[in-house]
Write a protein that holds these residues in place. Sequence first.
Motif, mmCIF file in Angstrom:
data_model
loop_
_atom_site.group_PDB
_atom_site.id
_atom_site.type_symbol
_atom_site.label_atom_id
_atom_site.label_comp_id
_atom_site.label_asym_id
_atom_site.label_seq_id
_atom_site.Cartn_x
_atom_site.Cartn_y
_atom_site.Cartn_z
ATOM 1 N N ASP A 8 0.887 -1.162 0.000
ATOM 2 C CA ASP A 8 0.000 0.000 0.000
ATOM 3 C C ASP A 8 0.923 1.209 0.000
ATOM 4 O OD1 ASP A 8 -2.259 1.647 0.133
ATOM 5 O OD2 ASP A 8 -2.216 1.662 2.324
ATOM 6 N N TYR A 9 1.303 1.641 -1.197
ATOM 7 C CA TYR A 9 2.338 2.656 -1.374
ATOM 8 C C TYR A 9 1.814 4.030 -0.977
ATOM 9 C CZ TYR A 9 6.118 5.282 -3.556
ATOM 10 O OH TYR A 9 7.184 6.103 -3.776
ATOM 11 N N GLY A 10 2.633 4.740 -0.214
ATOM 12 C CA GLY A 10 2.333 6.115 0.152
ATOM 13 C C GLY A 10 3.586 6.958 0.040
ATOM 14 N N GLN A 11 3.421 8.250 -0.052
ATOM 15 C CA GLN A 11 4.576 9.132 -0.212
ATOM 16 C C GLN A 11 5.478 9.106 1.016
ATOM 17 O OE1 GLN A 11 3.558 13.068 -1.592
ATOM 18 N NE2 GLN A 11 1.987 12.237 -2.942
ATOM 19 N N ILE A 55 1.008 -4.165 -6.166
ATOM 20 C CA ILE A 55 1.123 -2.752 -5.834
ATOM 21 C C ILE A 55 -0.267 -2.142 -5.963
ATOM 22 C CG2 ILE A 55 2.215 -0.550 -6.403
ATOM 23 C CD1 ILE A 55 4.472 -2.254 -7.752
ATOM 24 N N GLY A 56 -0.733 -1.540 -4.874
ATOM 25 C CA GLY A 56 -2.046 -0.916 -4.887
ATOM 26 C C GLY A 56 -2.138 0.165 -5.958
ATOM 27 N N GLU A 57 -3.286 0.205 -6.620
ATOM 28 C CA GLU A 57 -3.537 1.195 -7.659
ATOM 29 C C GLU A 57 -4.671 2.105 -7.183
ATOM 30 O OE1 GLU A 57 -4.142 1.313 -12.470
ATOM 31 O OE2 GLU A 57 -4.615 -0.527 -11.415
ATOM 32 N N PRO A 58 -4.303 3.279 -6.675
ATOM 33 C CA PRO A 58 -5.342 4.183 -6.169
ATOM 34 C C PRO A 58 -6.090 4.852 -7.318
ATOM 35 C CG PRO A 58 -3.192 5.194 -5.946
ATOM 36 C CD PRO A 58 -2.969 3.815 -6.487
ATOM 37 N N ARG A 90 -0.678 -4.644 -10.585
ATOM 38 C CA ARG A 90 -1.403 -3.554 -9.934
ATOM 39 C C ARG A 90 -2.769 -4.072 -9.508
ATOM 40 N NH1 ARG A 90 0.399 1.566 -10.981
ATOM 41 N NH2 ARG A 90 -0.692 1.965 -9.028
ATOM 42 N N VAL A 91 -3.225 -3.621 -8.334
ATOM 43 C CA VAL A 91 -4.514 -4.042 -7.785
ATOM 44 C C VAL A 91 -5.258 -2.799 -7.315
ATOM 45 C CG1 VAL A 91 -5.642 -5.417 -5.996
ATOM 46 C CG2 VAL A 91 -3.529 -6.242 -7.032
ATOM 47 N N ASP A 92 -6.521 -2.691 -7.735
ATOM 48 C CA ASP A 92 -7.353 -1.564 -7.322
ATOM 49 C C ASP A 92 -7.413 -1.515 -5.794
ATOM 50 O OD1 ASP A 92 -9.343 0.349 -6.871
ATOM 51 O OD2 ASP A 92 -10.685 -0.455 -8.396
ATOM 52 N N GLU A 93 -7.089 -0.367 -5.236
ATOM 53 C CA GLU A 93 -7.072 -0.262 -3.774
ATOM 54 C C GLU A 93 -8.128 0.700 -3.236
ATOM 55 O OE1 GLU A 93 -4.098 3.189 -2.444
ATOM 56 O OE2 GLU A 93 -3.070 1.336 -2.937
ATOM 57 N N ARG A 94 -9.121 1.021 -4.052
ATOM 58 C CA ARG A 94 -10.173 1.918 -3.570
ATOM 59 C C ARG A 94 -10.803 1.351 -2.305
ATOM 60 N NH1 ARG A 94 -13.212 3.203 -9.150
ATOM 61 N NH2 ARG A 94 -12.391 1.134 -9.535
ATOM 62 N N ILE A 127 -5.444 -6.096 3.197
ATOM 63 C CA ILE A 127 -6.731 -6.167 2.496
ATOM 64 C C ILE A 127 -6.511 -6.290 0.988
ATOM 65 C CG2 ILE A 127 -8.824 -4.848 1.915
ATOM 66 C CD1 ILE A 127 -8.690 -3.760 4.851
ATOM 67 N N ILE A 128 -5.567 -5.531 0.448
ATOM 68 C CA ILE A 128 -5.231 -5.630 -0.980
ATOM 69 C C ILE A 128 -4.826 -7.069 -1.308
ATOM 70 C CG2 ILE A 128 -3.509 -4.965 -2.714
ATOM 71 C CD1 ILE A 128 -3.475 -2.163 -1.325
ATOM 72 N N LEU A 129 -3.968 -7.628 -0.478
ATOM 73 C CA LEU A 129 -3.461 -8.978 -0.719
ATOM 74 C C LEU A 129 -4.562 -10.031 -0.573
ATOM 75 C CD1 LEU A 129 -1.142 -10.855 -1.344
ATOM 76 C CD2 LEU A 129 -0.371 -10.629 1.019
#
Length: 136
Positions: A8-11, A55-58, A90-94, A127-129
């Motif tokens: 869950d990538y963040g800055q 990798i989550g795709e926001p 990439r996986v939708d992370e909404r 949750i993404i996984l």
Amino acid sequence: MARILALDYGQKRTGVAVTDELQIIASGLTTVPTENLLKFLKEYTSGESVELILIGEPKQMNNNASESEVYIQKFIKELEKEIPSIPYKRVDERFTSKMAFQSMIQSGLKKKQRMNKGLIDEISATIILQSFLNLK
């Protein structure tokens, strides 16, 4: 079988989750300062067999990419260069952050514990996984 990692990538920080070797259960692994993420992944994948990195795709509600996609694309280019032997998807992370926060409430965590953004990121990665595993 090898493990699957999810990010869950963040800055500022990135939540990391991992499967067991049979790829049945997703578990939160850690939260890593994003500036150290590639180093962490190189160390982890040198000691564990990993076959895929999610990798989550926001995305926004209208299905457009979120503003953070620029940073994720930069990271992906570095990932492809540093760890070319492991593919990524990439996986939708909404809604994962909202789902993570809701699961913290349901599990009875106190308000102070729910303020831990790193824990939210780690749960979001889980949750993404798990959603990816459910679709497999």
